[in-house]
Design a protein around this motif. Sequence first.
Motif, PDB file in Angstrom:
ATOM      1  N   ARG A   3       0.909  -1.366  -0.146  1.00 59.15           N
ATOM      2  CA  ARG A   3      -0.026  -0.105  -0.095  1.00 59.15           C
ATOM      3  C   ARG A   3       0.648   1.195  -0.002  1.00 59.15           C
ATOM      4  NH1 ARG A   3      -3.163  -1.664   5.080  1.00 59.15           N
ATOM      5  NH2 ARG A   3      -2.562   0.826   5.793  1.00 59.15           N
ATOM      6  N   PRO A   4       0.577   2.681  -0.744  1.00 59.76           N
ATOM      7  CA  PRO A   4       1.358   3.721  -0.907  1.00 59.76           C
ATOM      8  C   PRO A   4       1.425   4.080   0.505  1.00 59.76           C
ATOM      9  CG  PRO A   4      -0.801   3.854  -1.984  1.00 59.76           C
ATOM     10  CD  PRO A   4      -0.755   2.481  -1.628  1.00 59.76           C
ATOM     11  N   ASP A   5       0.524   3.934   1.492  1.00 56.08           N
ATOM     12  CA  ASP A   5       0.543   4.757   2.724  1.00 56.08           C
ATOM     13  C   ASP A   5       1.756   3.931   3.548  1.00 56.08           C
ATOM     14  OD1 ASP A   5      -1.354   2.629   2.907  1.00 56.08           O
ATOM     15  OD2 ASP A   5      -1.599   3.284   4.773  1.00 56.08           O
ATOM     16  N   ILE A   6       2.066   2.994   3.076  1.00 55.82           N
ATOM     17  CA  ILE A   6       3.173   2.314   4.107  1.00 55.82           C
ATOM     18  C   ILE A   6       4.302   2.512   3.066  1.00 55.82           C
ATOM     19  CG2 ILE A   6       4.101   0.234   5.049  1.00 55.82           C
ATOM     20  CD1 ILE A   6       1.146  -0.801   5.232  1.00 55.82           C
ATOM     21  N   LYS A   7       5.377   3.392   3.852  1.00 47.87           N
ATOM     22  CA  LYS A   7       6.624   3.769   3.210  1.00 47.87           C
ATOM     23  C   LYS A   7       7.880   3.150   3.751  1.00 47.87           C
ATOM     24  CE  LYS A   7       4.239   8.175   2.170  1.00 47.87           C
ATOM     25  NZ  LYS A   7       3.894   7.617   0.810  1.00 47.87           N
ATOM     26  N   ARG A   8       7.828   2.722   5.020  1.00 48.78           N
ATOM     27  CA  ARG A   8       9.076   2.097   5.372  1.00 48.78           C
ATOM     28  C   ARG A   8       8.545   0.716   6.347  1.00 48.78           C
ATOM     29  NH1 ARG A   8      11.203   7.225   8.723  1.00 48.78           N
ATOM     30  NH2 ARG A   8       8.878   7.401   9.127  1.00 48.78           N
ATOM     31  N   ILE A   9       9.358  -0.281   5.844  1.00 54.62           N
ATOM     32  CA  ILE A   9       9.050  -1.558   6.528  1.00 54.62           C
ATOM     33  C   ILE A   9      10.164  -2.085   6.940  1.00 54.62           C
ATOM     34  CG2 ILE A   9       8.367  -4.001   6.203  1.00 54.62           C
ATOM     35  CD1 ILE A   9       6.995  -2.536   3.464  1.00 54.62           C
ATOM     36  N   ALA A  10      10.545  -2.528   8.218  1.00 55.76           N
ATOM     37  CA  ALA A  10      11.666  -2.830   9.121  1.00 55.76           C
ATOM     38  C   ALA A  10      11.837  -4.519   8.870  1.00 55.76           C
ATOM     39  CB  ALA A  10      11.761  -2.409  10.594  1.00 55.76           C
ATOM     40  N   ILE A  11      13.012  -4.966   8.767  1.00 49.07           N
ATOM     41  CA  ILE A  11      12.987  -6.327   8.672  1.00 49.07           C
ATOM     42  C   ILE A  11      14.688  -6.431   9.208  1.00 49.07           C
ATOM     43  CG2 ILE A  11      11.693  -6.985   6.892  1.00 49.07           C
ATOM     44  CD1 ILE A  11      14.005  -7.645   5.150  1.00 49.07           C
ATOM     45  N   ALA A  12      15.093  -7.536   9.717  1.00 48.50           N
ATOM     46  CA  ALA A  12      16.334  -7.642  10.320  1.00 48.50           C
ATOM     47  C   ALA A  12      17.272  -8.115   9.105  1.00 48.50           C
ATOM     48  CB  ALA A  12      16.608  -8.913  11.028  1.00 48.50           C
ATOM     49  N   ASN A  13      18.586  -7.568   8.968  1.00 42.16           N
ATOM     50  CA  ASN A  13      19.430  -7.423   7.884  1.00 42.16           C
ATOM     51  C   ASN A  13      19.535  -9.064   7.500  1.00 42.16           C
ATOM     52  OD1 ASN A  13      21.517  -7.812   6.232  1.00 42.16           O
ATOM     53  ND2 ASN A  13      22.468  -5.950   7.039  1.00 42.16           N
ATOM     54  N   ARG A  64      14.304 -15.303   6.815  1.00 48.19           N
ATOM     55  CA  ARG A  64      12.971 -15.713   6.542  1.00 48.19           C
ATOM     56  C   ARG A  64      12.114 -14.579   5.922  1.00 48.19           C
ATOM     57  NH1 ARG A  64      16.362 -18.915   6.366  1.00 48.19           N
ATOM     58  NH2 ARG A  64      16.595 -20.559   7.875  1.00 48.19           N
ATOM     59  N   ALA A  65      12.140 -13.468   6.624  1.00 39.65           N
ATOM     60  CA  ALA A  65      11.357 -12.523   5.843  1.00 39.65           C
ATOM     61  C   ALA A  65      11.214 -12.249   4.595  1.00 39.65           C
ATOM     62  CB  ALA A  65      11.710 -10.902   6.762  1.00 39.65           C
ATOM     63  N   VAL A  66      12.552 -12.142   3.907  1.00 39.57           N
ATOM     64  CA  VAL A  66      12.977 -12.137   2.418  1.00 39.57           C
ATOM     65  C   VAL A  66      12.287 -13.176   1.826  1.00 39.57           C
ATOM     66  CG1 VAL A  66      14.587 -11.906   0.707  1.00 39.57           C
ATOM     67  CG2 VAL A  66      14.893 -10.529   2.604  1.00 39.57           C
ATOM     68  N   LEU A  84      12.237  -1.055   2.378  1.00 41.15           N
ATOM     69  CA  LEU A  84      12.876  -1.962   3.347  1.00 41.15           C
ATOM     70  C   LEU A  84      13.694  -1.095   3.996  1.00 41.15           C
ATOM     71  CD1 LEU A  84      13.185  -5.407   1.880  1.00 41.15           C
ATOM     72  CD2 LEU A  84      11.253  -4.454   3.182  1.00 41.15           C
ATOM     73  N   VAL A  85      13.790  -1.083   5.481  1.00 38.56           N
ATOM     74  CA  VAL A  85      15.180  -0.500   6.577  1.00 38.56           C
ATOM     75  C   VAL A  85      15.653  -1.969   7.165  1.00 38.56           C
ATOM     76  CG1 VAL A  85      14.265   1.755   6.433  1.00 38.56           C
ATOM     77  CG2 VAL A  85      13.379   0.108   7.976  1.00 38.56           C
TER      78      VAL A  85
END
Length: 257
Positions: free
Chosen positions: A122-132, A141-143, A159-160
Amino acid sequence: MPAIYRLFLALLIVAGPSHADEIHIAAAADLRFAMVEIINQFKAKHPSDRIEVTYGSSGKFHAQIQHGAPFDLFFSADIGLPQSLAREGLAASEVRPYGIGRIVLWRPGSATRKLTLADLTRPDIKRIAIANPKHAPYGMRAVEALKAANVWPGVEEKLVYGENVAQTAQFVQTGNAEIGIIALSLALAPEFADKGHYALIPADLHQPLTQGFIILKRAEGKALAHAFADFFGEAAVQNILNRYGFSQPGKQRQAPP
Protein backbone atom coordinates in the motif's frame (compact mmCIF):
# COMPACT_ATOMS: atom_id res chain seq x y z
CA MET A 1 46.53 -21.29 69.10
CA PRO A 2 49.88 -21.17 67.30
CA ALA A 3 50.58 -17.96 65.39
CA ILE A 4 50.72 -19.74 62.04
CA TYR A 5 47.16 -21.06 62.47
CA ARG A 6 45.87 -17.65 63.54
CA LEU A 7 47.39 -16.17 60.37
CA PHE A 8 45.79 -18.87 58.20
CA LEU A 9 42.37 -18.26 59.78
CA ALA A 10 42.69 -14.52 59.26
CA LEU A 11 43.49 -15.05 55.58
CA LEU A 12 40.40 -17.22 55.17
CA ILE A 13 38.21 -14.54 56.71
CA VAL A 14 39.63 -11.84 54.45
CA ALA A 15 39.33 -14.00 51.33
CA GLY A 16 35.74 -14.92 52.10
CA PRO A 17 33.89 -17.63 50.18
CA SER A 18 35.26 -19.12 46.97
CA HIS A 19 34.62 -17.11 43.80
CA ALA A 20 31.31 -17.87 42.10
CA ASP A 21 31.32 -19.46 38.68
CA GLU A 22 30.59 -17.27 35.65
CA ILE A 23 29.56 -17.97 32.06
CA HIS A 24 29.10 -15.75 29.03
CA ILE A 25 26.31 -16.52 26.57
CA ALA A 26 25.78 -15.34 22.99
CA ALA A 27 22.03 -15.47 22.34
CA ALA A 28 19.85 -14.72 19.34
CA ALA A 29 17.92 -11.47 19.81
CA ASP A 30 14.56 -13.26 19.69
CA LEU A 31 15.40 -14.83 23.07
CA ARG A 32 15.85 -11.48 24.84
CA PHE A 33 12.73 -11.65 27.01
CA ALA A 34 12.36 -15.41 27.40
CA MET A 35 16.00 -15.78 28.44
CA VAL A 36 15.59 -13.31 31.31
CA GLU A 37 12.85 -15.48 32.80
CA ILE A 38 14.87 -18.65 32.22
CA ILE A 39 17.96 -17.23 33.91
CA ASN A 40 15.91 -16.01 36.86
CA GLN A 41 14.60 -19.53 37.40
CA PHE A 42 18.07 -21.02 37.05
CA LYS A 43 19.58 -18.55 39.50
CA ALA A 44 17.04 -19.54 42.13
CA LYS A 45 19.08 -22.75 42.38
CA HIS A 46 22.44 -21.10 41.63
CA PRO A 47 22.23 -17.74 43.42
CA SER A 48 25.96 -17.07 43.62
CA ASP A 49 26.78 -17.83 39.99
CA ARG A 50 26.92 -15.17 37.28
CA ILE A 51 25.43 -15.47 33.81
CA GLU A 52 26.23 -12.71 31.33
CA VAL A 53 24.22 -12.63 28.10
CA THR A 54 24.91 -10.69 24.91
CA TYR A 55 22.00 -10.56 22.45
CA GLY A 56 22.38 -10.03 18.75
CA SER A 57 22.43 -11.49 15.27
CA SER A 58 23.12 -15.22 15.11
CA GLY A 59 25.15 -14.81 11.94
CA LYS A 60 27.41 -12.20 13.50
CA PHE A 61 27.92 -14.33 16.62
CA HIS A 62 28.86 -17.27 14.40
CA ALA A 63 31.61 -15.21 12.76
CA GLN A 64 32.82 -13.81 16.09
CA ILE A 65 33.06 -17.28 17.64
CA GLN A 66 35.05 -18.49 14.64
CA HIS A 67 37.51 -15.69 15.40
CA GLY A 68 37.83 -16.53 19.09
CA ALA A 69 35.11 -14.47 20.80
CA PRO A 70 35.03 -15.44 24.50
CA PHE A 71 31.57 -17.02 24.73
CA ASP A 72 30.76 -20.22 26.62
CA LEU A 73 27.39 -21.05 25.03
CA PHE A 74 25.80 -20.04 21.74
CA PHE A 75 22.01 -19.92 21.28
CA SER A 76 21.23 -19.44 17.61
CA ALA A 77 18.02 -18.63 15.74
CA ASP A 78 19.34 -20.89 12.96
CA ILE A 79 20.42 -24.33 14.15
CA GLY A 80 22.70 -24.61 11.12
CA LEU A 81 25.13 -22.09 12.62
CA PRO A 82 26.02 -24.06 15.78
CA GLN A 83 26.09 -27.19 13.63
CA SER A 84 28.70 -25.46 11.49
CA LEU A 85 30.78 -24.60 14.57
CA ALA A 86 30.55 -28.20 15.76
CA ARG A 87 31.88 -29.42 12.41
CA GLU A 88 34.80 -27.02 12.82
CA GLY A 89 35.68 -28.52 16.20
CA LEU A 90 34.55 -25.50 18.21
CA ALA A 91 31.88 -27.28 20.28
CA ALA A 92 32.08 -29.13 23.59
CA SER A 93 28.59 -30.64 23.29
CA GLU A 94 26.19 -31.90 20.70
CA VAL A 95 23.91 -29.30 19.08
CA ARG A 96 20.64 -29.21 21.00
CA PRO A 97 17.44 -27.89 19.41
CA TYR A 98 15.32 -25.76 21.72
CA GLY A 99 12.47 -24.37 19.61
CA ILE A 100 11.02 -23.25 16.32
CA GLY A 101 10.39 -19.54 15.92
CA ARG A 102 7.78 -17.71 13.84
CA ILE A 103 7.79 -14.40 12.01
CA VAL A 104 4.95 -11.93 12.30
CA LEU A 105 3.87 -8.57 10.96
CA TRP A 106 3.87 -6.12 13.88
CA ARG A 107 2.51 -2.59 14.01
CA PRO A 108 1.97 -0.16 16.89
CA GLY A 109 -1.54 0.80 17.92
CA SER A 110 -4.81 -1.09 18.17
CA ALA A 111 -5.84 -3.57 15.50
CA THR A 112 -8.66 -2.72 13.14
CA ARG A 113 -8.13 -5.91 11.11
CA LYS A 114 -5.48 -8.56 10.61
CA LEU A 115 -2.52 -7.43 8.57
CA THR A 116 -1.33 -9.37 5.52
CA LEU A 117 1.83 -9.26 3.46
CA ALA A 118 -0.22 -7.78 0.61
CA ASP A 119 -0.86 -4.73 2.81
CA LEU A 120 2.84 -3.89 2.63
CA THR A 121 2.47 -2.75 -0.98
CA ARG A 122 0.00 0.00 0.00
CA PRO A 123 1.29 3.51 -0.82
CA ASP A 124 0.60 4.78 2.72
CA ILE A 125 3.16 2.29 4.10
CA LYS A 126 6.51 3.79 3.19
CA ARG A 127 9.00 2.08 5.54
CA ILE A 128 9.05 -1.60 6.49
CA ALA A 129 11.62 -2.89 8.96
CA ILE A 130 13.20 -6.34 8.73
CA ALA A 131 16.37 -7.79 10.20
CA ASN A 132 19.41 -7.70 7.92
CA PRO A 133 19.16 -10.88 5.82
CA LYS A 134 22.93 -10.94 5.33
CA HIS A 135 23.44 -12.30 8.83
CA ALA A 136 20.12 -12.44 10.72
CA PRO A 137 18.00 -15.62 10.30
CA TYR A 138 14.77 -13.67 10.88
CA GLY A 139 15.71 -11.32 8.06
CA MET A 140 16.41 -14.24 5.75
CA ARG A 141 12.99 -15.74 6.49
CA ALA A 142 11.32 -12.35 6.01
CA VAL A 143 12.81 -12.05 2.53
CA GLU A 144 11.75 -15.61 1.70
CA ALA A 145 8.16 -14.85 2.77
CA LEU A 146 7.97 -11.59 0.85
CA LYS A 147 9.16 -13.30 -2.31
CA ALA A 148 6.89 -16.32 -1.85
CA ALA A 149 3.90 -14.00 -1.39
CA ASN A 150 4.82 -12.22 -4.65
CA VAL A 151 5.06 -8.79 -2.99
CA TRP A 152 8.85 -8.38 -3.13
CA PRO A 153 8.92 -5.99 -6.15
CA GLY A 154 6.45 -3.69 -4.39
CA VAL A 155 8.25 -3.59 -1.04
CA GLU A 156 11.97 -3.88 -1.76
CA GLU A 157 12.47 -0.09 -1.96
CA LYS A 158 10.62 0.41 1.34
CA LEU A 159 12.80 -1.85 3.46
CA VAL A 160 14.94 -0.62 6.35
CA TYR A 161 17.26 -3.09 8.01
CA GLY A 162 17.92 -3.71 11.69
CA GLU A 163 21.14 -5.35 12.81
CA ASN A 164 19.02 -8.05 14.48
CA VAL A 165 15.35 -8.77 15.01
CA ALA A 166 15.20 -6.89 18.33
CA GLN A 167 16.55 -3.71 16.73
CA THR A 168 14.04 -4.24 13.92
CA ALA A 169 11.20 -4.21 16.45
CA GLN A 170 12.63 -1.04 18.02
CA PHE A 171 12.63 0.68 14.62
CA VAL A 172 8.87 0.20 14.45
CA GLN A 173 8.31 1.03 18.11
CA THR A 174 10.15 4.35 17.75
CA GLY A 175 8.48 5.36 14.48
CA ASN A 176 11.45 4.80 12.19
CA ALA A 177 9.25 2.34 10.27
CA GLU A 178 5.48 1.96 10.13
CA ILE A 179 5.48 -1.80 10.27
CA GLY A 180 7.99 -4.60 10.76
CA ILE A 181 8.52 -8.29 10.28
CA ILE A 182 9.72 -9.44 13.68
CA ALA A 183 9.86 -12.53 15.90
CA LEU A 184 6.65 -13.78 17.49
CA SER A 185 8.63 -14.10 20.74
CA LEU A 186 9.13 -10.33 20.75
CA ALA A 187 5.55 -9.52 19.74
CA LEU A 188 4.34 -11.54 22.75
CA ALA A 189 6.68 -9.79 25.21
CA PRO A 190 4.97 -7.19 27.44
CA GLU A 191 7.14 -4.39 26.01
CA PHE A 192 5.50 -4.92 22.61
CA ALA A 193 2.26 -6.82 23.28
CA ASP A 194 0.73 -3.86 25.13
CA LYS A 195 1.70 -1.35 22.45
CA GLY A 196 0.76 -2.95 19.15
CA HIS A 197 -0.73 -5.90 17.34
CA TYR A 198 0.63 -8.69 15.20
CA ALA A 199 -0.39 -11.14 12.51
CA LEU A 200 1.36 -14.45 11.95
CA ILE A 201 3.01 -14.90 8.57
CA PRO A 202 2.13 -18.34 7.17
CA ALA A 203 4.91 -20.79 7.98
CA ASP A 204 4.73 -22.36 4.51
CA LEU A 205 6.07 -19.14 2.98
CA HIS A 206 9.56 -19.63 4.38
CA GLN A 207 12.03 -22.18 5.68
CA PRO A 208 11.51 -23.09 9.34
CA LEU A 209 13.30 -21.12 12.03
CA THR A 210 14.62 -24.18 13.82
CA GLN A 211 16.83 -22.97 16.66
CA GLY A 212 19.57 -24.66 18.65
CA PHE A 213 22.50 -24.17 21.01
CA ILE A 214 25.88 -25.61 21.91
CA ILE A 215 28.43 -25.43 24.67
CA LEU A 216 31.53 -23.98 23.09
CA LYS A 217 34.98 -25.52 23.32
CA ARG A 218 36.33 -22.90 25.73
CA ALA A 219 33.65 -23.98 28.27
CA GLU A 220 34.37 -27.71 28.03
CA GLY A 221 35.54 -27.81 31.66
CA LYS A 222 33.03 -25.33 33.08
CA ALA A 223 30.48 -27.08 35.28
CA LEU A 224 28.18 -24.05 35.21
CA ALA A 225 27.97 -24.13 31.40
CA HIS A 226 26.94 -27.79 31.45
CA ALA A 227 24.46 -27.20 34.28
CA PHE A 228 22.79 -24.36 32.37
CA ALA A 229 22.65 -26.43 29.18
CA ASP A 230 21.00 -29.30 31.06
CA PHE A 231 18.55 -26.88 32.68
CA PHE A 232 17.39 -25.84 29.21
CA GLY A 233 15.88 -29.29 28.76
CA GLU A 234 13.64 -29.03 31.82
CA ALA A 235 9.87 -28.65 31.57
CA ALA A 236 9.93 -25.24 33.27
CA VAL A 237 12.11 -23.85 30.49
CA GLN A 238 9.95 -25.40 27.78
CA ASN A 239 6.90 -23.78 29.36
CA ILE A 240 8.57 -20.37 29.19
CA LEU A 241 9.57 -20.89 25.56
CA ASN A 242 6.04 -21.99 24.72
CA ARG A 243 4.62 -18.80 26.24
CA TYR A 244 6.88 -16.80 23.96
CA GLY A 245 5.60 -18.59 20.88
CA PHE A 246 8.34 -21.17 20.32
CA SER A 247 7.04 -24.59 19.32
CA GLN A 248 9.12 -27.66 20.04
CA PRO A 249 10.80 -29.51 17.15
CA GLY A 250 8.63 -32.41 16.06
CA LYS A 251 5.50 -30.95 17.67
CA GLN A 252 2.80 -28.88 16.06
CA ARG A 253 1.51 -26.01 18.17
CA GLN A 254 -1.03 -23.29 17.63
CA ALA A 255 0.40 -19.84 18.26
CA PRO A 256 -1.45 -17.53 20.66
CA PRO A 257 -4.27 -15.53 19.05
